[in-house]
Design an enzyme around this catalytic site. Structure first.
Site, PDB file in Angstrom:
ATOM      1  N   CYS A 131       3.565  -2.772   3.888  1.00 33.11           N
ATOM      2  CA  CYS A 131       2.649  -1.702   4.284  1.00 33.11           C
ATOM      3  C   CYS A 131       3.386  -0.877   5.334  1.00 33.11           C
ATOM      4  CB  CYS A 131       1.300  -2.249   4.775  1.00 33.11           C
ATOM      5  SG  CYS A 131       1.346  -3.259   6.260  1.00 33.11           S
ATOM      6  N   HIS A 158      11.039 -23.137  10.401  1.00 36.70           N
ATOM      7  CA  HIS A 158      10.045 -23.838  11.213  1.00 36.70           C
ATOM      8  C   HIS A 158       8.612 -23.673  10.727  1.00 36.70           C
ATOM      9  CE1 HIS A 158      12.645 -24.305  15.125  1.00 36.70           C
ATOM     10  NE2 HIS A 158      13.239 -24.773  14.035  1.00 36.70           N
ATOM     11  N   ASP A 195       0.879  -1.168   0.000  1.00 33.90           N
ATOM     12  CA  ASP A 195       0.000   0.000   0.000  1.00 33.90           C
ATOM     13  C   ASP A 195       0.920   1.223   0.000  1.00 33.90           C
ATOM     14  OD1 ASP A 195       0.955   0.307   2.587  1.00 33.90           O
ATOM     15  OD2 ASP A 195      -1.020   0.378   3.538  1.00 33.90           O
ATOM     16  N   THR A 226       3.384  -0.995   8.652  1.00 32.57           N
ATOM     17  CA  THR A 226       3.943  -1.807   9.731  1.00 32.57           C
ATOM     18  C   THR A 226       4.267  -3.240   9.315  1.00 32.57           C
ATOM     19  OG1 THR A 226       1.717  -2.480  10.366  1.00 32.57           O
ATOM     20  CG2 THR A 226       2.626  -0.529  11.488  1.00 32.57           C
ATOM     21  N   HIS A 261       8.359 -30.251  12.164  1.00 37.68           N
ATOM     22  CA  HIS A 261       7.615 -29.020  11.880  1.00 37.68           C
ATOM     23  C   HIS A 261       6.515 -29.234  10.852  1.00 37.68           C
ATOM     24  CE1 HIS A 261      10.510 -27.002  14.340  1.00 37.68           C
ATOM     25  NE2 HIS A 261      11.499 -27.481  13.599  1.00 37.68           N
TER      26      HIS A 261
END
Ligand code: RB5
Length: 145
Positions: A64, A97, A7, A66, A132
């Protein structure tokens, strides 16, 4: 082929990271946005994640402000395992993992040097499998509940 999307909050970092991918000879497809004008991150997360699920792209890197909004949107797409990372340990272990197929970065959180390091770890680190895989299978089964 790597899918990219952002964004406005991640646009500048996405443009910087295209130069980094170019320097490594890694091909990418940019699903927008195409300017720093305000826009809504789910609109760009969806086509980039769809490209990963369809196999058109191997992985995606989403940007974006954050990294959090993009990761929330991406994880709503069936088949996506997205993680917002801002440290090298997490970027490495989300591959080792968690077999993450989408990395989300915050343009207001990480600088270009760290972002390039995180992308390299994300692209170059294999999934460990083994114990995993069973956990990933259980995570993905949650999508069908
Ligand atoms: C846009 O201002 C900002 O909210 C967005 O880029 C992102 O950080 C959301 O999680």
């Amino acid at each position: 082929m790597i899918a990219l999307a952002s964004d406005h909050g991640g646009f500048a970092l996405k443009e910087e990271m295209k130069k980094h991918l170019d320097s490594r000879g890694i091909a990418y497809k940019d699903f927008g946005c195409d300017s720093p004008a305000s826009c809504d991150y789910p609109d760009m997360a969806k086509p980039a994640c769809d490209a990963v699920v369809s196999g058109e792209c191997e992985k995606a890197v989403l940007f974006c402000g954050t990294g959090i909004g993009m990761s929330m949107a991406a994880n709503k797409v069936k088949g996506i395992r997205a993680c917002a990372c801002s440290d090298a340990f997490s970027a490495k272990f989300t591959r080792l993992h968690n077999n993450a197929n989408v990395l989300c970065l915050g343009g207001r959180v990480v600088g270009a040097g760290l972002a390039a390091e995180l992308i390299d770890l994300f692209l170059d680190t294999p999934f460990e499998g083994g114990r995993h895989q069973n956990r990933i299978d259980k995570v993905m089964a949650l999508e069908n509940n």
